[in-house]
Design a protein around this motif. Structure first.
Motif, PDB file in Angstrom:
ATOM      1  N   ILE A 171     137.239  -1.823  43.822  1.00  0.00           N
ATOM      2  CA  ILE A 171     135.782  -1.988  43.757  1.00  0.00           C
ATOM      3  C   ILE A 171     135.189  -0.720  43.159  1.00  0.00           C
ATOM      4  N   PRO A 172     134.772  -0.748  41.900  1.00  0.00           N
ATOM      5  CA  PRO A 172     134.151   0.442  41.302  1.00  0.00           C
ATOM      6  C   PRO A 172     132.833   0.782  41.989  1.00  0.00           C
ATOM      7  N   ASN A 173     132.474   2.056  41.939  1.00  0.00           N
ATOM      8  CA  ASN A 173     131.175   2.477  42.463  1.00  0.00           C
ATOM      9  C   ASN A 173     130.058   1.904  41.600  1.00  0.00           C
ATOM     10  N   GLY A 174     128.880   1.819  42.192  1.00  0.00           N
ATOM     11  CA  GLY A 174     127.707   1.365  41.464  1.00  0.00           C
ATOM     12  C   GLY A 174     126.518   2.261  41.744  1.00  0.00           C
ATOM     13  N   LEU A 175     125.435   2.035  41.013  1.00  0.00           N
ATOM     14  CA  LEU A 175     124.218   2.834  41.143  1.00  0.00           C
ATOM     15  C   LEU A 175     123.004   1.929  41.214  1.00  0.00           C
ATOM     16  N   ASP A 176     121.944   2.434  41.806  1.00  0.00           N
ATOM     17  CA  ASP A 176     120.639   1.784  41.739  1.00  0.00           C
ATOM     18  C   ASP A 176     120.020   2.149  40.391  1.00  0.00           C
ATOM     19  N   LEU A 177     120.104   1.224  39.453  1.00  0.00           N
ATOM     20  CA  LEU A 177     119.651   1.513  38.096  1.00  0.00           C
ATOM     21  C   LEU A 177     118.136   1.504  37.970  1.00  0.00           C
ATOM     22  N   GLY A 178     117.455   1.123  39.033  1.00  0.00           N
ATOM     23  CA  GLY A 178     116.002   1.278  39.054  1.00  0.00           C
ATOM     24  C   GLY A 178     115.593   2.682  39.470  1.00  0.00           C
ATOM     25  N   PHE A 179     116.509   3.389  40.108  1.00  0.00           N
ATOM     26  CA  PHE A 179     116.264   4.759  40.559  1.00  0.00           C
ATOM     27  C   PHE A 179     116.802   5.768  39.552  1.00  0.00           C
ATOM     28  N   PHE A 180     118.037   5.540  39.103  1.00  0.00           N
ATOM     29  CA  PHE A 180     118.633   6.396  38.074  1.00  0.00           C
ATOM     30  C   PHE A 180     118.388   5.745  36.720  1.00  0.00           C
ATOM     31  N   LYS A 181     117.433   6.275  35.993  1.00  0.00           N
ATOM     32  CA  LYS A 181     117.069   5.719  34.692  1.00  0.00           C
ATOM     33  C   LYS A 181     116.434   6.813  33.849  1.00  0.00           C
ATOM     34  N   PRO A 182     116.413   6.642  32.527  1.00  0.00           N
ATOM     35  CA  PRO A 182     115.827   7.673  31.667  1.00  0.00           C
ATOM     36  C   PRO A 182     114.317   7.748  31.840  1.00  0.00           C
ATOM     37  N   THR A 183     113.779   8.942  31.722  1.00  0.00           N
ATOM     38  CA  THR A 183     112.337   9.134  31.659  1.00  0.00           C
ATOM     39  C   THR A 183     112.028  10.015  30.444  1.00  0.00           C
ATOM     40  N   LYS A 184     110.798   9.986  30.025  1.00  0.00           N
ATOM     41  CA  LYS A 184     110.400  10.757  28.852  1.00  0.00           C
ATOM     42  C   LYS A 184     110.504  12.240  29.143  1.00  0.00           C
ATOM     43  N   LYS A 185     111.158  12.966  28.236  1.00  0.00           N
ATOM     44  CA  LYS A 185     111.330  14.406  28.411  1.00  0.00           C
ATOM     45  C   LYS A 185     110.128  15.171  27.865  1.00  0.00           C
ATOM     46  N   ASN A 186     109.807  16.259  28.536  1.00  0.00           N
ATOM     47  CA  ASN A 186     108.756  17.145  28.040  1.00  0.00           C
ATOM     48  C   ASN A 186     109.278  17.949  26.846  1.00  0.00           C
ATOM     49  N   ASP A 187     108.403  18.193  25.884  1.00  0.00           N
ATOM     50  CA  ASP A 187     108.790  19.014  24.732  1.00  0.00           C
ATOM     51  C   ASP A 187     109.100  20.436  25.198  1.00  0.00           C
ATOM     52  N   SER A 188     110.219  20.959  24.739  1.00  0.00           N
ATOM     53  CA  SER A 188     110.615  22.309  25.143  1.00  0.00           C
ATOM     54  C   SER A 188     111.457  22.928  24.050  1.00  0.00           C
ATOM     55  N   GLN A 189     111.311  24.241  23.886  1.00  0.00           N
ATOM     56  CA  GLN A 189     112.129  24.978  22.930  1.00  0.00           C
ATOM     57  C   GLN A 189     113.493  25.330  23.511  1.00  0.00           C
ATOM     58  N   THR A 190     113.643  25.148  24.816  1.00  0.00           N
ATOM     59  CA  THR A 190     114.895  25.482  25.493  1.00  0.00           C
ATOM     60  C   THR A 190     115.840  24.290  25.499  1.00  0.00           C
ATOM     61  N   PHE A 191     117.088  24.531  25.127  1.00  0.00           N
ATOM     62  CA  PHE A 191     118.120  23.493  25.179  1.00  0.00           C
ATOM     63  C   PHE A 191     118.799  23.595  26.542  1.00  0.00           C
ATOM     64  N   SER A 192     118.658  22.544  27.349  1.00  0.00           N
ATOM     65  CA  SER A 192     119.123  22.587  28.740  1.00  0.00           C
ATOM     66  C   SER A 192     120.426  21.812  28.918  1.00  0.00           C
ATOM     67  N   ILE A 193     121.407  22.497  29.476  1.00  0.00           N
ATOM     68  CA  ILE A 193     122.692  21.899  29.841  1.00  0.00           C
ATOM     69  C   ILE A 193     122.758  21.892  31.366  1.00  0.00           C
ATOM     70  N   GLY A 194     123.360  20.880  31.951  1.00  0.00           N
ATOM     71  CA  GLY A 194     123.445  20.855  33.407  1.00  0.00           C
ATOM     72  C   GLY A 194     124.740  20.264  33.911  1.00  0.00           C
ATOM     73  N   MET A 195     125.090  20.657  35.146  1.00  0.00           N
ATOM     74  CA  MET A 195     126.236  20.068  35.849  1.00  0.00           C
ATOM     75  C   MET A 195     125.870  19.929  37.313  1.00  0.00           C
ATOM     76  N   LEU A 196     126.251  18.796  37.898  1.00  0.00           N
ATOM     77  CA  LEU A 196     125.933  18.468  39.288  1.00  0.00           C
ATOM     78  C   LEU A 196     127.234  18.185  40.028  1.00  0.00           C
ATOM     79  N   SER A 197     127.556  19.025  41.024  1.00  0.00           N
ATOM     80  CA  SER A 197     128.777  18.805  41.799  1.00  0.00           C
ATOM     81  C   SER A 197     128.841  19.824  42.930  1.00  0.00           C
ATOM     82  N   ARG A 198     129.815  19.627  43.809  1.00  0.00           N
ATOM     83  CA  ARG A 198     130.149  20.699  44.739  1.00  0.00           C
ATOM     84  C   ARG A 198     130.695  21.884  43.930  1.00  0.00           C
TER      85      ARG A 198
END
Length: 364
Positions: A171-198
């Protein structure tokens, strides 16, 4: 005795720290739109459950308690878990790893409860104790759930005669796709990289930070969300490489803050030595992000390199750095990979599909 669904109580044993356990638990709760089951939770581990998690359970009127484990060997820990189960009196004990299989089996034996184990730790990263406890789960649990066919096949090859095809499910994991979804990004000169984990040794933050040290890029920032034992070491590494001003350690994020964190990013990077089915990568996909990730099991089953992300070798600093530069400079490729990430999530990562599979398993 046949138990009506509405009379069936499921108690989840969930690791209290940051990780996929809590995410999957809340996803299952949210997907049970018909309130088919009654739920309770037992948190365990050396870390206390966060206030945002417990507040959410209080708001949903779901009982919970916490069994604290001392670091190292704690002989009183499993008896405490058994007592916690006795207080809850569930019909189904849902383990989000094999770690508490022994007290769960004793409870199931004395109180006629079904034991379901969701096995998530990457096979090559298991300790000897974890391998032993998985063997016990395969022998005595009512069901053992794997997240992918490949992972199930590897376990079957390793455990051979302990493996019973009638007692396992994928049984693969699933997500609430109404909660995790794209939103419009604010204009920024900074290029942002991210990682989420322990922030622990099995995650390869070191390679990511060293790759950042090779980049001569202005207006670039790496945001690391999470907490754990490797934090001090990584902070020292960032300072040693002279990139401490480009690395932001955000600490542990509440579930409610994760979509906003992801949607602030231009690029998601997941450097790791092994996964089973990375929840963080799935969340990034649902938010439509281009992704760079380590080419390991539990990642390469989610990402096809060149289509919905880029895979790099573990601990390959140069390859990681080159991939970051490529996606920073090629906006068309970023957009294409992000689009394919979102489409992958829509087609395969729905929490409704996951819940229906578990619903069938619980009421068999």
């Amino acid at each position: 005795m046949v138990i009506k669904q509405t009379e069936m109580k499921i108690t989840h044993l969930v690791y209290a720290g940051l990780g996929g356990h809590t995410n999957v638990f809340f996803t299952l709760l949210g997907a049970d739109k018909g309130s088919h089951f009654e739920y309770s939770t037992i948190f365990y581990g050396v870390e206390d459950p966060s206030l945002d998690v417990t507040d959410k359970l209080i708001a949903k009127n779901i009982p919970f308690n916490y069994v604290k484990k001392k670091p190292g060997m704690d002989w009183l820990f499993w008896p405490k878990v058994f007592k916690a189960l006795k207080r809850e009196k569930p019909n189904v004990v849902f383990l989000h790893s094999s770690y508490n299989i022994i007290p769960a089996l004793f409870y199931g034996l004395f109180y006629k409860a079904k034991i379901v184990v969701r096995e998530t730790q990457a096979n090559h990263l298991k300790t000897k104790l974890e391998k032993y406890l998985l063997g016990i789960s395969l022998m005595f649990a009512d069901k053992v759930v794997f997240l992918t066919d490949l992972y199930q096949s590897q376990i079957k090859d390793k455990y051979k005669w302990l493996f019973d095809d009638t007692k396992v499910a994928v049984i693969p994991n699933g997500l609430d796709l109404g909660f995790f979804k794209p939103t419009k990004k604010n204009d920024s000169q900074t290029f942002s990289i991210g990682m989420l984990s322990r922030i622990v040794p099995i995650k390869d933050h070191e390679t990511l930070i060293r790759a950042l040290g090779q980049l001569d890029c202005k207006n670039l920032v790496l945001k690391i969300a999470g907490e754990g034992e490797s934090m001090v070491k990584l902070q020292a590494l960032a300072k040693e490489l002279g990139v401490e001003n480009k690395v932001m350690f955000l600490g542990r994020l509440s579930e409610d803050r994760i979509p906003a964190f992801l949607n602030e990013l231009d690029l998601y990077v997941h450097a790791t030595l092994g996964e089973t089915m990375s929840t963080a990568i799935m969340q990034a996909q649902a938010c439509g992000l281009p992704i760079i990730a380590s080419d390991v099991m539990g990642v390469n089953n989610l990402i096809t390199s060149g289509k919905n992300g880029i895979l790099v070798e573990c601990r390959n600093v140069e390859q990681m750095a080159q991939s970051i530069i490529l996606l920073r400079e090629d906006s068309k490729l970023r957009k294409s990979l992000g689009y394919e990430s979102e489409q992958y999530a829509k087609e395969l990562l729905s929490c409704d599909i996951m819940f229906e599979s578990y619903h069938k398993l619980f009421v068999e």
